[in-house]
Scaffold this motif. Structure first.
Motif, short mmCIF file in Angstrom:
data_model
loop_
_atom_site.label_atom_id
_atom_site.label_comp_id
_atom_site.label_asym_id
_atom_site.label_seq_id
_atom_site.Cartn_x
_atom_site.Cartn_y
_atom_site.Cartn_z
N PHE A 143 0.77 -1.32 0.41
CA PHE A 143 0.18 0.10 0.01
C PHE A 143 1.34 1.42 0.39
CE2 PHE A 143 -4.00 -2.10 2.21
CZ PHE A 143 -3.74 -2.85 1.13
N HIS A 144 1.80 1.37 0.75
CA HIS A 144 2.76 2.19 1.11
C HIS A 144 3.15 3.05 -0.26
CE1 HIS A 144 5.66 5.64 2.54
NE2 HIS A 144 6.75 4.78 2.42
N ALA A 145 3.48 1.54 -1.26
CA ALA A 145 4.99 1.77 -2.58
C ALA A 145 3.65 2.38 -3.27
CB ALA A 145 5.34 0.23 -2.84
N ALA A 146 2.60 1.84 -3.20
CA ALA A 146 1.68 2.29 -4.73
C ALA A 146 0.67 3.30 -4.13
CB ALA A 146 0.52 1.24 -4.80
N GLY A 147 1.21 4.41 -3.00
CA GLY A 147 0.51 5.34 -2.41
C GLY A 147 -1.01 5.80 -2.19
N VAL A 148 -1.27 4.02 -1.95
CA VAL A 148 -2.69 3.53 -1.35
C VAL A 148 -3.14 4.28 0.53
CG1 VAL A 148 -4.57 2.15 -0.41
CG2 VAL A 148 -3.27 2.00 -2.96
N ARG A 149 -3.48 5.15 0.49
CA ARG A 149 -4.51 5.92 2.15
C ARG A 149 -4.24 3.83 3.11
NH1 ARG A 149 -4.98 10.50 3.51
NH2 ARG A 149 -6.47 10.67 5.93
N HIS A 150 -3.31 4.46 4.09
CA HIS A 150 -2.81 3.06 4.77
C HIS A 150 -2.54 3.54 5.95
CE1 HIS A 150 -2.77 -1.41 6.33
NE2 HIS A 150 -1.52 -0.68 6.12
N PRO A 151 -2.78 3.04 7.45
CA PRO A 151 -2.22 3.76 8.58
C PRO A 151 -0.35 2.91 8.00
CG PRO A 151 -3.42 1.94 8.83
CD PRO A 151 -3.46 2.06 7.96
N GLN A 152 -0.11 4.06 9.01
CA GLN A 152 1.47 3.84 8.80
C GLN A 152 1.38 2.68 9.72
OE1 GLN A 152 4.18 7.00 10.12
NE2 GLN A 152 5.74 6.12 9.94
N THR A 153 2.64 2.01 9.26
CA THR A 153 2.66 0.11 10.01
C THR A 153 4.31 0.05 10.26
OG1 THR A 153 0.33 -0.48 8.40
CG2 THR A 153 2.12 -2.12 9.58
N TRP A 154 4.20 -1.00 11.73
CA TRP A 154 5.73 -1.02 12.07
C TRP A 154 5.67 -2.53 12.32
CZ3 TRP A 154 3.74 3.14 13.36
CH2 TRP A 154 4.23 4.63 13.42
N LEU A 155 6.86 -3.52 12.63
CA LEU A 155 6.30 -5.18 12.55
C LEU A 155 6.42 -3.85 14.81
CD1 LEU A 155 9.29 -6.63 11.02
CD2 LEU A 155 6.47 -7.04 10.88
N LEU A 156 5.86 -5.17 15.41
CA LEU A 156 6.01 -4.64 16.36
C LEU A 156 7.81 -4.52 17.70
CD1 LEU A 156 4.60 -4.22 19.97
CD2 LEU A 156 4.60 -6.39 19.85
N GLU A 157 8.15 -5.42 17.35
CA GLU A 157 9.83 -5.33 17.27
C GLU A 157 10.59 -4.15 17.13
OE1 GLU A 157 11.79 -8.85 15.94
OE2 GLU A 157 11.47 -8.15 14.00
N ASP A 158 10.00 -4.02 15.69
CA ASP A 158 10.71 -2.51 15.33
C ASP A 158 9.86 -1.70 16.57
OD1 ASP A 158 12.00 -3.98 13.28
OD2 ASP A 158 10.65 -3.74 11.73
N TRP A 159 8.51 -0.96 16.50
CA TRP A 159 8.29 -0.23 16.63
C TRP A 159 8.38 -0.33 18.33
CZ3 TRP A 159 5.14 1.38 21.01
CH2 TRP A 159 3.86 1.76 21.08
N LEU A 160 9.34 -1.54 18.88
CA LEU A 160 9.67 -1.27 20.82
C LEU A 160 11.17 -0.90 20.61
CD1 LEU A 160 8.13 -4.85 21.87
CD2 LEU A 160 7.28 -2.41 22.82
N SER A 161 11.92 -1.14 19.57
CA SER A 161 12.82 -0.54 19.23
C SER A 161 13.16 0.80 19.06
CB SER A 161 13.83 -1.40 18.31
OG SER A 161 13.54 -0.66 16.96
#
Length: 345
Positions: A114-132
Motif C-alpha cells: 500500500f505504501h509503495a502504491a500510494g494507497v491511503r493506509h495507516p503507517q505500520t511497524w512490526l512490533l519488534e521494530d516499534w518497540l526498538s
C-alpha cells in the motif's frame, strides 16, 4: 459460511462435495436440510491431526470435483499452506495466485505494498521494530517513528490473523511498552514480536467491501462492520487495553457511488503482485473528511457473504466458481444485516 455457500451452489445447479467431522455432519443434516443432498465425507474427530493430514483429506475429496473453494483463516499461514498443498496435488483451487495470496495474508507485506502504491493506509511497524524506537517510558529514542501519543491510540494485531483475533487497542505508546515487558516468556502471545504489527488508530466508520475477481473486478457494495468492544483491565503491573471482537455487519451503505468504489477497488488490488481470483474482502475506514483508508485484504470467503447473499440471492455463489459472471443489477433486497451468531446456525 460453508452451509450458506453450499446451499447457494446447490440452488444454482452445482453438486457439493465436502468433508466434515462425523458429529458435525450429523448435526448439519438435521439443522440444514439441504446438506442431505451433499456428498459429505465424514471423518472422526482428531485434534492431533496435522495441517498436512487435513490437506490430504481435503485433496482426496477435491479430486471428485471440478473446482475447490478453501474456507480457512490466515492465522499462522493456514490459508496459504492449504491452497499451496492442494495446488501441488493438481487440484483446481478457486483462489488468488501464490504471489497475491502470500502478500495479502501478511499484514506487514500488505502495508508495504500500500505504501509503495500510494494507497491511503495507516503507517505500520512490526512490533519488534516499534518497540526498538521507544524507551521504557514510551518516549521516542529516534527522530522518526511512532509518536508518544496518537490521537486515537494504537492498535496491535497479528501479522497473520483474521477476524480481529487477539487485536488490542492501547491509548498510549507507553502502555504497549509496559504490556510487552509484563508479558515476556513462553506463555506470552507476544513472545515473537516479529509476528505482530502496530498501527495508529484511525477514527472513522469501520466498513468492508467484497469483490468478485474473475475476468474483471466487481464490487458488491460497502458494508458497515460491527465490533464488540471488550474492556480488559489487567493487573497493576500490566497494561490497560481494549479487546475487540468482530460481531457482523449491515448494509449496503448509502451515498457511495459505484464509479468511485470501482476505481478505489482497482487501485487497492493493483497494489499487490499477482492475480486476485474469487471472493476478496477489503477492510476499510471511511474517515470523517471523506477519505477512505484501506486496512487489510482478506483473499478468501468472508463472513460478509452472509449479508451479500441476502441482497443478491443464491446466484451470487456462481461468482466464486466462474470467471465470467455478472453481479445482478437488481438486488432482491434493499438492505441486510448479519451476525457472527449466524455461524452457529
Amino acid at each position: 459460511m460453508l452451509y450458506a455457500l453450499g446451499s447457494d451452489l446447490l440452488a444454482s445447479g452445482h453438486a457439493i462435495h465436502t468433508v466434515l467431522e462425523s458429529s458435525i455432519a450429523t448435526w448439519a443434516r438435521h439443522r440444514f436440510p439441504h446438506t442431505r443432498d451433499w456428498n459429505i465425507e465424514s471423518i472422526e474427530q482428531d485434534r492431533t491431526r496435522s495441517l498436512d493430514q487435513v490437506a490430504e483429506v481435503w485433496i482426496a475429496a477435491a479430486r471428485q470435483c471440478d473446482a475447490a473453494i478453501v474456507i480457512a483463516p490466515e492465522l499462522e499461514g493456514t490459508l496459504l499452506q492449504i491452497v499451496r498443498k492442494m495446488r501441488s496435488a493438481g487440484i483446481h483451487v478457486r483462489a488468488s495466485d501464490e504471489s497475491f495470496l502470500s502478500t495479502a495474508t501478511d499484514k506487514w507485506r500488505t502495508s508495504q505494498c500500500f505504501h509503495a502504491a500510494g494507497v491511503r493506509h495507516p503507517q505500520t511497524w512490526l512490533l519488534e521494530d516499534w518497540l526498538s524506537l521507544c524507551d521504557s517510558s514510551g518516549a521516542l529514542t529516534v527522530s522518526t517513528g511512532p509518536t508518544t501519543c496518537s490521537k486515537g491510540g494504537w492498535v496491535v494485531k497479528r501479522r497473520w490473523g483474521a477476524g480481529s483475533v487477539d487485536m488490542r487497542r492501547f491509548s498510549e505508546a507507553q502502555e504497549i511498552v509496559r504490556h510487552a515487558g509484563a508479558k515476556k516468556g513462553a506463555a506470552s502471545p507476544w513472545v515473537h514480536p516479529q509476528h505482530w504489527i502496530v498501527q495508529p488508530w484511525i477514527e472513522g466508520q469501520s466498513a468492508s467491501t467484497a469483490i468478485l475477481a474473475g475476468n474483471r473486478l466487481q464490487s458488491l457494495g460497502v458494508m458497515e462492520q460491527h465490533f464488540t468492544d471488550i474492556e480488559s483491565r489487567q493487573p497493576v503491573e500490566d497494561a490497560c487495553c481494549s479487546a475487540f471482537a468482530y460481531a457482523g455487519g449491515c448494509g449496503p451503505l448509502q451515498g457511495i457511488s459505484n464509479p468511485r468504489l470501482t476505481s478505489w477497488v482497482q487501485r487497492v488490488l493493483s497494489a499487490f503482485p499477482g492475480e486476485p481470483k474469487g471472493w476478496i474482502g477489503v477492510d476499510m475506514i471511511l474517515e470523517a473528511g471523506g477519505a477512505w483508508a484501506a486496512i487489510e485484504i482478506n483473499p478468501r470467503l468472508t463472513s460478509s457473504y452472509l449479508g451479500y447473499r441476502q441482497l443478491y440471492g443464491p446466484r451470487l455463489s456462481d461468482g466464486l466458481v466462474q470467471d465470467e459472471f455478472s453481479v445482478p443489477t437488481l438486488p432482491i433486497a434493499a438492505s441486510c444485516c448479519f451476525s457472527v451468531d449466524d455461524f452457529h446456525g
